[in-house]
Design an enzyme around this catalytic site. Sequence first.
Site, mmCIF file in Angstrom:
data_model
loop_
_atom_site.group_PDB
_atom_site.id
_atom_site.type_symbol
_atom_site.label_atom_id
_atom_site.label_comp_id
_atom_site.label_asym_id
_atom_site.label_seq_id
_atom_site.Cartn_x
_atom_site.Cartn_y
_atom_site.Cartn_z
ATOM 1 N N VAL A 155 0.871 -1.171 0.000
ATOM 2 C CA VAL A 155 0.000 0.000 0.000
ATOM 3 C C VAL A 155 0.909 1.221 0.000
ATOM 4 O O VAL A 155 2.075 1.140 0.387
ATOM 5 C CB VAL A 155 -0.973 0.032 1.208
ATOM 6 N N SER A 156 0.376 2.359 -0.425
ATOM 7 C CA SER A 156 1.201 3.552 -0.581
ATOM 8 C C SER A 156 1.368 4.362 0.693
ATOM 9 O O SER A 156 2.410 4.949 0.919
ATOM 10 C CB SER A 156 0.616 4.460 -1.657
ATOM 11 N N ALA A 157 0.339 4.416 1.515
ATOM 12 C CA ALA A 157 0.370 5.302 2.679
ATOM 13 C C ALA A 157 0.446 4.516 3.976
ATOM 14 O O ALA A 157 -0.100 3.416 4.091
ATOM 15 C CB ALA A 157 -0.871 6.185 2.686
ATOM 16 N N GLN B 277 -2.797 3.308 5.431
ATOM 17 C CA GLN B 277 -3.519 2.218 4.773
ATOM 18 C C GLN B 277 -3.112 0.880 5.379
ATOM 19 O O GLN B 277 -2.084 0.763 6.043
ATOM 20 C CB GLN B 277 -3.222 2.226 3.269
#
Length: 181
Positions: free
Chosen positions: A9-11, A14
């Site tokens: 996931v990017s963040a 998340q």
Amino acid sequence: MAKIGYARVSALSQDNAAQEARLRAVGCEIVRSEKVSGKSRDGRDELAAILAFIRPLDELVCVRLDRLGRSTRDVLNLVHELEAKGAALTILEPSFSTRDPAGSLLVTVLGMVAEMERKFILERQKAGIEIAKSKGVYKGRKPSVPVERVREMNAEGHGPSSIAKALRISRMSVHRALRAA
């Protein structure tokens, strides 16, 4: 022949749990996950670890291709590295594998879609920032460099190297602060 799952996931806010559960459900004995941007392979230590220990006939499994990366070049290079090691890539949504003849074509097409999607995200972000700036809401982040102090020291006759050393910042930061004056 091992199935190795990769979730991303990017963040930091998340959660990888749904991806990890899906990967375990399809038989991945090992699941590596990380919270980092997919725009490049820089800083993706878990993916690097997988590539370091993957063996012939092993299979790297991802839920979606965009979880593997958002750069077509990076994804294609990764597939090439896997193939050179005798391993394959399997994507669950939509279902395909590089072991199949159509798999390589789908990697290319879906990789391009992921890259385009990233560009659209950046364009929407930029448009939102411009709107916020016009309303006076967004002013950018605060400078991490003491710009006024850099200018004062420069006016006192100090050069960029001595300013950088004294303030414990990079020379490039000094040049940026002086250029912004």
